[in-house]
Scaffold this active site. Structure first.
Site, PDB file in Angstrom:
ATOM      1  N   GLY A 317       0.823  -1.201   0.000  1.00 36.21           N
ATOM      2  CA  GLY A 317       0.000   0.000   0.000  1.00 36.21           C
ATOM      3  C   GLY A 317       0.854   1.245   0.000  1.00 36.21           C
ATOM      4  N   GLY A 320      -0.837   8.930   1.639  1.00 36.01           N
ATOM      5  CA  GLY A 320      -0.301  10.218   2.003  1.00 36.01           C
ATOM      6  C   GLY A 320       0.900  10.136   2.930  1.00 36.01           C
ATOM      7  N   PHE A 321       0.913   9.156   3.781  1.00 32.36           N
ATOM      8  CA  PHE A 321       1.971   9.114   4.779  1.00 32.36           C
ATOM      9  C   PHE A 321       3.138   8.221   4.415  1.00 32.36           C
ATOM     10  CE2 PHE A 321      -1.297  10.389   8.085  1.00 32.36           C
ATOM     11  CZ  PHE A 321      -0.872  11.703   8.047  1.00 32.36           C
ATOM     12  N   GLY A 322       3.096   7.522   3.321  1.00 29.89           N
ATOM     13  CA  GLY A 322       4.253   6.716   2.970  1.00 29.89           C
ATOM     14  C   GLY A 322       3.872   5.405   2.328  1.00 29.89           C
ATOM     15  N   VAL A 324       3.802   1.165   2.414  1.00 30.10           N
ATOM     16  CA  VAL A 324       3.701   0.057   3.357  1.00 30.10           C
ATOM     17  C   VAL A 324       4.183  -1.231   2.694  1.00 30.10           C
ATOM     18  CG1 VAL A 324       2.189  -1.166   4.952  1.00 30.10           C
ATOM     19  CG2 VAL A 324       1.663   1.179   4.304  1.00 30.10           C
ATOM     20  N   LYS A 338       5.744   0.343   7.679  1.00 34.59           N
ATOM     21  CA  LYS A 338       5.422   1.618   7.023  1.00 34.59           C
ATOM     22  C   LYS A 338       6.669   2.480   6.976  1.00 34.59           C
ATOM     23  CE  LYS A 338       1.577   3.546   6.884  1.00 34.59           C
ATOM     24  NZ  LYS A 338       0.297   4.257   6.891  1.00 34.59           N
ATOM     25  N   ASP A 433      -7.109  11.834  10.258  1.00 29.52           N
ATOM     26  CA  ASP A 433      -7.120  11.313   8.896  1.00 29.52           C
ATOM     27  C   ASP A 433      -7.958  10.042   8.816  1.00 29.52           C
ATOM     28  OD1 ASP A 433      -6.566  11.336   6.222  1.00 29.52           O
ATOM     29  OD2 ASP A 433      -4.575  10.439   6.413  1.00 29.52           O
TER      30      ASP A 433
END
Ligand SMILES: *[C@@H]1O[C@H](CO)[C@@H](O)[C@H](O)[C@H]1NC(C)=O
Ligand SMILES: *[C@@H]1O[C@H](CO)[C@@H](O)[C@H](O)[C@H]1NC(C)=O
Ligand SMILES: *[C@@H]1O[C@H](CO)[C@@H](O)[C@H](O)[C@H]1NC(C)=O
Ligand SMILES: *[C@@H]1O[C@H](CO)[C@@H](O)[C@H](O)[C@H]1NC(C)=O
Length: 595
Positions: A317, A320-322, A324, A338, A433
């Site tokens: 995956g 927005g945050f990085g 995985v 992550k 979020d």
């Protein structure tokens, strides 16, 4: 005196107007009127002011908010502030050649600032502050040589400030505060005259005006509003694909040199964050994995050795945050790793302290954070791996549909996880979020909330921008969009949107809503006015129970209320879900159609 002379003039004016109408009776409206009608047709909602603009009028000069030059009948002012206008700003405004003042501030306009405004060369004042405008500042605004006031603050504008704005020699006030602008503020030109308070609250601006030296040597010239190409975290794959396709041998060779340098000399920062796709490099700097609760029964060395084997194939995956990755240890245990590329220096200590708190939080409906590593290039977080994937996949990407009971169970779990963060954690945690891709499912389709606390960890501005970049627009509460400040109630709003998404099986900004100029909340509100809210439910969902549906809709409606005070707390939501949704008793929450 002014009033007197006006009174005298009035009969004349009426007479002329009357004549004009007579002359124009069978003709069409003036071109300016046409441009304004086009502007109106792009607007999807308002407080009722625009229907008074009648297409059958000869000219738009008597319309609310419109002022014409008395002689020429050309539109010179368009002033529609504070009217809850929602929709894009039509590029046809560029046809108002004689426009002097454009005041559309404190509305809900979204989309970009049309570059065609650069055609309105008589513009003296532009006030677009307090909307949801996004995209770059058009460089064409630099053509407005008589512009005196430009206020586009408090929007969601991105990219850099175009150097062409330096040419606006008449500029007296200038305000781009509270956007997501980056890069150097042009220093050669009139913009050098403006200080700090014209630029506050942006993502990453630099320049003499705000006493912040720009890191690289590009000096004072902006890149004319182009957003940097490396902005999108998820763009990594596409980018390397483009590299391969590149036909130019010289460019290829240059890139190769650059890449080698980047591996060898750790010059990665100069090349932006997305090229550094190697986890191995993250951990080669002697960083250590820190473990919580002894829940990771491996040595740092074991983990680092595993990380070095991860490739693109292990990606499960990205958002927005990085990115995985799926991390499988030798003993068969599986984790989700992550990787968040570092955005900024200077908050590493803060990061570790906060992660210690997050690592200590355990709850049945939260994804367990096992450990983390703060490497020189990135942050690596290790979570329990959940085999059910994300709710987003379950709702939108799998052919097998969740049935009614499964959907209720997911909603219940998400509510409990969120309520725990809001009410039982100390310090309390605002998620910021909540969206379906942040709700993971275990093998039994029980929901677990993930990424809690991350937004705060990465800094408010950063999380605000990443959530928007990641396309989670539809989940954000109106007041959060406006102020960027998150509260428990902004989470409650997002949760309400999530409930609607689960009920409808459609993403909050599904094309079918957008076509109608709405998002999922707008669609719900429309159905409510039509007295048929039940129709929001996914027709493919099996086993829907009307009583629990009505109760759930009633909760969702409160959660997505536009005013935060009207939204319930998550505690209350859980109570209602338990007492009225999971074990419904027949009762009417509102009048439904006779059926
Ligand atoms: C803007 O001006 C250019 C050149 O004068 C013209 O081609 C274009 O059609 C104009 N656009 C609008 C929206 O008036
Ligand atoms: C307006 O600005 C753009 C970009 O800054 C430029 O390319 C264009 O030629 C300008 N048009 C006029 C009519 O000056
Ligand atoms: C710019 O706008 C912000 C609000 O977005 C305001 O606080 C600030 O005072 C304004 N600056 C100037 C110079 O007017
Ligand atoms: C920037 O520096 C100048 C001179 O060094 C000083 O006068 C000014 O107050 C500073 N401005 C800010 C916002 O710190």
């Amino acid at each position: 005196m002014a009033i007197c002379s006006m009174r005298f003039q009035r009969p004349w004016l009426l007479y002329i107007l009357h004549l004009y109408i007579l002359v124009n009776k069978n003709g069409a409206i003036t071109p300016d009127g046409e441009a304004l009608l086009s502007f109106r047709s792009a607007i999807v909602s308002s407080d009722g002011i625009l229907p008074l603009w009648r297409p059958e009028d000869a000219d738009p000069c008597n319309w609310r908010g419109v002022t014409c030059d008395q002689k020429t009948k050309r539109v010179i002012y368009l002033s529609l502030k504070n009217h809850k206008l929602s929709g894009p700003i039509s590029p046809d405004l560029g046809k108002l050649e004689h426009l002097r003042v454009l005041a559309l501030y404190n509305n809900n306009f979204y989309g970009t600032i049309p570059s065609e405004l650069g055609n309105c060369t008589e513009l003296q004042e532009i006030f677009l502050q307090g909307n949801y405008l996004s995209g770059p500042i058009p460089s064409e605004l630099g053509n407005l040589t008589v512009l005196q006031n430009l206020d586009i603050s408090s929007n969601s504008l991105s990219g850099s400030i175009p150097s062409s704005l330096g040419k606006l020699n008449k500029l007296i006030t200038f305000n781009v505060s509270n956007n997501f602008l980056i890069g150097p503020i042009p220093s050669d030109g009139v913009l050098i005259n403006f200080a700090d308070n014209s630029f506050t609250g942006n993502r990453d601006l630099c320049g003499k005006q705000i006493n912040r030296t720009c890191r690289d040597d590009s000096g004072g010239s902006g890149t004319d509003g182009q957003p940097p190409s490396g902005q999108n975290q998820g763009g990594k794959k596409k980018y390397s694909g483009r590299l391969l396709i590149s036909t130019s041998a010289t460019i290829g060779a240059l890139l190769l040199v650059a890449l080698m340098c980047f591996w060898g000399c750790f010059l990665y920062k100069k090349f932006g964050k997305n090229e550094s796709n190697s986890i191995a490099m993250d951990v080669s700097g002697g960083a250590s994995i820190v473990m919580f609760h002894g829940d990771l029964p491996y040595s740092s060395k074991d983990i680092i050795k595993k990380l070095e084997t991860l490739t693109e194939e292990h990606v499960i995956g990205s958002g927005g945050f990085g990115t995985v990755y799926k991390l499988e240890m030798d003993d068969g245990s599986i984790f989700a790793l992550k990787r968040i590329v570092k955005m900024d220096d200077g908050f590493d200590r803060f990061f570790e302290r906060e992660l210690e708190i997050l690592g200590s939080i355990k709850h049945r409906y939260l994804v367990n954070l096992r450990g983390y590593c703060n490497s020189p290039t990135s942050k690596l977080l290790i979570y329990d791996f959940l085999s059910g994937g994300s709710l987003d996949e379950a709702l939108h990407e799998r052919s097998e549909q969740l049935d009614w009971d499964a959907r209720l169970t997911v909603i219940m779990g998400a509510a409990k996880g969120l309520a725990y963060l809001h009410h039982d954690c100390s310090p309390r945690i605002i998620h910021r979020d909540i969206k379906s891709s942040n709700i993971l499912l275990d093998g039994n389709l029980e929901a677990r909330v993930t990424d809690f606390g991350l937004a705060k960890l990465l800094g408010d501005g950063e999380s605000h921008i990443t959530t928007i970049v990641a396309g989670t627009f539809g989940y954000l509460a109106p007041e959060y969009m406006q102020s960027g400040r998150a509260t428990e109630k902004t989470d409650v709003y997002s949760f309400g949107v999530l409930v609607l998404e689960v009920l409808s099986g459609k993403r909050p900004t599904d094309a079918s809503f957008i076509e109608k100029g709405l998002n999922i909340v707008g669609w719900l509100n429309f159905l409510i006015t039509e007295n048929r809210p039940r129709e929001i439910v996914d027709p493919n969902c099996e086993g829907v129970q009307v009583e629990s549906l009505d109760a759930l809709l009633s909760v969702a409606i409160q959660c997505v209320s536009s005013s935060p005070e009207d939204r319930p707390t998550m505690h209350r939501v859980v109570q209602v879900l338990e007492s009225e949704v999971m074990t419904p008793c027949p009762s009417d929450f509102y009048d439904t159609n006779s059926d």
